[in-house]
Design a protein around this motif. Structure first.
Motif, PDB file in Angstrom:
ATOM      1  N   VAL A   1      -5.020   0.883   7.834  1.00  0.00           N
ATOM      2  CA  VAL A   1      -6.355   1.405   7.547  1.00  0.00           C
ATOM      3  C   VAL A   1      -6.882   2.208   8.728  1.00  0.00           C
ATOM      4  O   VAL A   1      -7.385   3.330   8.575  1.00  0.00           O
ATOM      5  N   ALA A   2      -6.766   1.637   9.925  1.00  0.00           N
ATOM      6  CA  ALA A   2      -7.246   2.337  11.122  1.00  0.00           C
ATOM      7  C   ALA A   2      -6.498   3.643  11.323  1.00  0.00           C
ATOM      8  O   ALA A   2      -7.090   4.666  11.705  1.00  0.00           O
ATOM      9  N   GLY A   3      -5.187   3.649  11.052  1.00  0.00           N
ATOM     10  CA  GLY A   3      -4.400   4.867  11.223  1.00  0.00           C
ATOM     11  C   GLY A   3      -4.831   5.974  10.282  1.00  0.00           C
ATOM     12  O   GLY A   3      -4.968   7.136  10.690  1.00  0.00           O
ATOM     13  N   TYR A   4      -5.059   5.636   9.028  1.00  0.00           N
ATOM     14  CA  TYR A   4      -5.482   6.653   8.064  1.00  0.00           C
ATOM     15  C   TYR A   4      -6.874   7.186   8.393  1.00  0.00           C
ATOM     16  O   TYR A   4      -7.135   8.387   8.284  1.00  0.00           O
ATOM     17  N   LEU A   5      -7.775   6.297   8.778  1.00  0.00           N
ATOM     18  CA  LEU A   5      -9.128   6.741   9.126  1.00  0.00           C
ATOM     19  C   LEU A   5      -9.103   7.610  10.385  1.00  0.00           C
ATOM     20  O   LEU A   5      -9.832   8.600  10.480  1.00  0.00           O
TER      21      LEU A   5
ATOM     22  N   ASP B   1     -19.849  -0.236  -1.353  1.00  0.00           N
ATOM     23  CA  ASP B   1     -18.671   0.084  -2.141  1.00  0.00           C
ATOM     24  C   ASP B   1     -17.621  -0.987  -1.862  1.00  0.00           C
ATOM     25  O   ASP B   1     -17.777  -1.811  -0.957  1.00  0.00           O
ATOM     26  N   TYR B   2     -16.571  -0.998  -2.647  1.00  0.00           N
ATOM     27  CA  TYR B   2     -15.478  -1.926  -2.403  1.00  0.00           C
ATOM     28  C   TYR B   2     -14.170  -1.295  -2.841  1.00  0.00           C
ATOM     29  O   TYR B   2     -14.124  -0.375  -3.667  1.00  0.00           O
ATOM     30  N   VAL B   3     -13.081  -1.784  -2.256  1.00  0.00           N
ATOM     31  CA  VAL B   3     -11.728  -1.401  -2.647  1.00  0.00           C
ATOM     32  C   VAL B   3     -10.939  -2.686  -2.779  1.00  0.00           C
ATOM     33  O   VAL B   3     -11.016  -3.566  -1.915  1.00  0.00           O
ATOM     34  N   THR B   4     -10.179  -2.828  -3.871  1.00  0.00           N
ATOM     35  CA  THR B   4      -9.412  -4.051  -4.090  1.00  0.00           C
ATOM     36  C   THR B   4      -7.989  -3.893  -3.570  1.00  0.00           C
ATOM     37  O   THR B   4      -7.380  -2.833  -3.677  1.00  0.00           O
ATOM     38  N   LYS B   5      -7.474  -4.989  -2.985  1.00  0.00           N
ATOM     39  CA  LYS B   5      -6.094  -5.025  -2.503  1.00  0.00           C
ATOM     40  C   LYS B   5      -5.160  -5.408  -3.643  1.00  0.00           C
ATOM     41  O   LYS B   5      -5.511  -6.267  -4.452  1.00  0.00           O
TER      42      LYS B   5
ATOM     43  N   MET C   1       0.841  -1.184   0.000  1.00  0.00           N
ATOM     44  CA  MET C   1       0.000   0.000   0.000  1.00  0.00           C
ATOM     45  C   MET C   1       0.881   1.240   0.000  1.00  0.00           C
ATOM     46  O   MET C   1       2.016   1.205   0.453  1.00  0.00           O
ATOM     47  N   ASN C   2       0.349   2.342  -0.483  1.00  0.00           N
ATOM     48  CA  ASN C   2       1.149   3.536  -0.573  1.00  0.00           C
ATOM     49  C   ASN C   2       0.295   4.747  -0.305  1.00  0.00           C
ATOM     50  O   ASN C   2      -0.813   4.677   0.154  1.00  0.00           O
ATOM     51  N   ASP C   3       0.843   5.879  -0.578  1.00  0.00           N
ATOM     52  CA  ASP C   3       0.175   7.163  -0.496  1.00  0.00           C
ATOM     53  C   ASP C   3       0.317   7.749   0.900  1.00  0.00           C
ATOM     54  O   ASP C   3       0.550   7.057   1.874  1.00  0.00           O
ATOM     55  N   SER C   4       0.171   9.044   0.994  1.00  0.00           N
ATOM     56  CA  SER C   4       0.372   9.746   2.243  1.00  0.00           C
ATOM     57  C   SER C   4      -0.942  10.103   2.870  1.00  0.00           C
ATOM     58  O   SER C   4      -1.989   9.682   2.451  1.00  0.00           O
ATOM     59  N   ALA C   5      -0.850  10.971   3.910  1.00  0.00           N
ATOM     60  CA  ALA C   5      -1.998  11.216   4.785  1.00  0.00           C
ATOM     61  C   ALA C   5      -3.264  11.535   4.041  1.00  0.00           C
ATOM     62  O   ALA C   5      -3.272  12.078   2.962  1.00  0.00           O
ATOM     63  N   ALA C   6      -4.390  11.175   4.668  1.00  0.00           N
ATOM     64  CA  ALA C   6      -5.688  11.340   4.032  1.00  0.00           C
ATOM     65  C   ALA C   6      -6.207  12.739   4.205  1.00  0.00           C
ATOM     66  O   ALA C   6      -5.516  13.648   4.596  1.00  0.00           O
ATOM     67  N   SER C   7      -7.465  12.918   3.896  1.00  0.00           N
ATOM     68  CA  SER C   7      -8.055  14.237   3.826  1.00  0.00           C
ATOM     69  C   SER C   7      -8.249  14.862   5.193  1.00  0.00           C
ATOM     70  O   SER C   7      -7.998  14.259   6.226  1.00  0.00           O
TER      71      SER C   7
ATOM     72  N   PRO D   1      -4.351   3.726   0.775  1.00  0.00           N
ATOM     73  CA  PRO D   1      -5.133   4.100   1.954  1.00  0.00           C
ATOM     74  C   PRO D   1      -5.905   5.398   1.753  1.00  0.00           C
ATOM     75  O   PRO D   1      -7.011   5.552   2.269  1.00  0.00           O
ATOM     76  N   ARG D   2      -5.335   6.329   1.004  1.00  0.00           N
ATOM     77  CA  ARG D   2      -6.047   7.587   0.746  1.00  0.00           C
ATOM     78  C   ARG D   2      -7.321   7.338  -0.063  1.00  0.00           C
ATOM     79  O   ARG D   2      -8.365   7.921   0.211  1.00  0.00           O
ATOM     80  N   GLU D   3      -7.231   6.434  -1.052  1.00  0.00           N
ATOM     81  CA  GLU D   3      -8.434   6.111  -1.822  1.00  0.00           C
ATOM     82  C   GLU D   3      -9.496   5.501  -0.916  1.00  0.00           C
ATOM     83  O   GLU D   3     -10.685   5.821  -1.020  1.00  0.00           O
TER      84      GLU D   3
END
Length: 275
Positions: A29-33, A112-116, A1-7, A120-122
């Motif tokens: 996932v929990a950290g980004y949320l 909705d769904y997200v594929t692995k 997984m990649n990408d930086s902090a979320a919104s 994390p931002r998405e």
């Protein structure tokens, strides 16, 4: 997984339950949320996750399908069979090649769904999009009135729908899709446009729309195999054909309040049709 902090921190943080047996994925996932401002609970197996979902109902569930004990599809099936879980927003996590499970999850009512592997931002953006839809019943403007078509009556403010006087059990997306179609009778919408205007997405798997149309037909059509309300226009998309025309309904005594129905703008036809 990649990408930086979320919104940025949302004005109305949600309580989100993440069920994933991969400790690293669950932690990320929990950290980004949490950094997006939400309160996050975690479970690492199906039994624990289902118990938490029932005892401390979250505002949204992030659900991995491959779990020890009860798998994600069975959790979704059991939640959707209960009054408290019927409208719980659910975002699935699926492996990239598990298309059959992904489609089944949508058919069971996932929003909705997200594929692995995923960004994390998405995931955070998907979660917040679903949350916005689920909270849209709290109006900031004068509430829209009832919509009625034939024997279907829908109250956008209370997010309630009835057919022949019986309450329809609709998921978040099914309700939004039905409301949109009732506001645009006789207009053909390509799947891409439905995804943009109902889901609020500019990208995504168009089979999501196909599955939700099929599920909605099962709940409002007399014969879902030969639909007369939601028609497929081959090579283009879908059209809602009301039995007697869509109108603003009179209020039901002692029940739903009526106002002014919201209007929509018919969309231009595009090429590309249903799967």
């Amino acid at each position: 997984m990649n990408d930086s902090a979320a919104s940025a921190v949302p004005p109305d943080p949600a309580r989100i339950l993440v069920i994933d047996d991969d400790l690293t994925v669950g932690e990320v996932v929990a950290g980004y949320l949490a950094r997006a401002g939400h309160h996050v609970d975690r479970a690492t197996d199906g039994d624990q996750g289902l118990a938490l979902a029932r005892s401390h109902r979250p505002d949204l569930l992030v659900l991995d399908l491959m779990l020890p004990g009860i798998d994600g599809l069975e959790i979704l099936r059991r939640l959707r069979a209960t009054a408290d879980g019927a409208d719980l927003p659910v975002v699935m996590l699926t492996a990239k090649g598990d298309e059959a499970d992904r489609i089944l999850g949508l058919e069971l009512g996932a929003d909705d769904y997200v594929t692995k592997p995923f960004s994390p931002r998405e995931l955070v953006l998907r979660v917040q999009s679903v949350l916005r839809r689920s909270r849209s019943a709290a109006p900031t403007t004068p509430p829209p009135g009832l919509l009625a078509s034939g024997d279907i009556t829908l109250d956008p403010q209370a997010r309630r729908a009835r057919r022949r006087g019986n309450e329809l059990t609709l998921t978040l997306r099914e309700f939004d899709l039905l409301a949109f179609l009732l506001r645009h009778p006789g207009t053909v919408f390509p799947r891409q446009e439905l995804m943009q205007r109902v889901w609020g997405w500019d990208f995504g798997d168009l089979s999501t729309v196909t599955v939700h149309v099929r599920r909605l037909r099962e709940k409002i059509e007399d014969d879902p195999a030969a639909p007369t309300l939601i028609s497929t226009v081959w090579g283009v998309g879908y059209r809602y054909d009301p039995a007697t025309g869509t109108r603003a309904a009179d209020p039901m005594p002692g029940d739903l309040a009526a106002g002014t129905p919201a209007a929509g703008t018919p969309a231009a036809d595009e090429k590309g049709g249903p799967a």
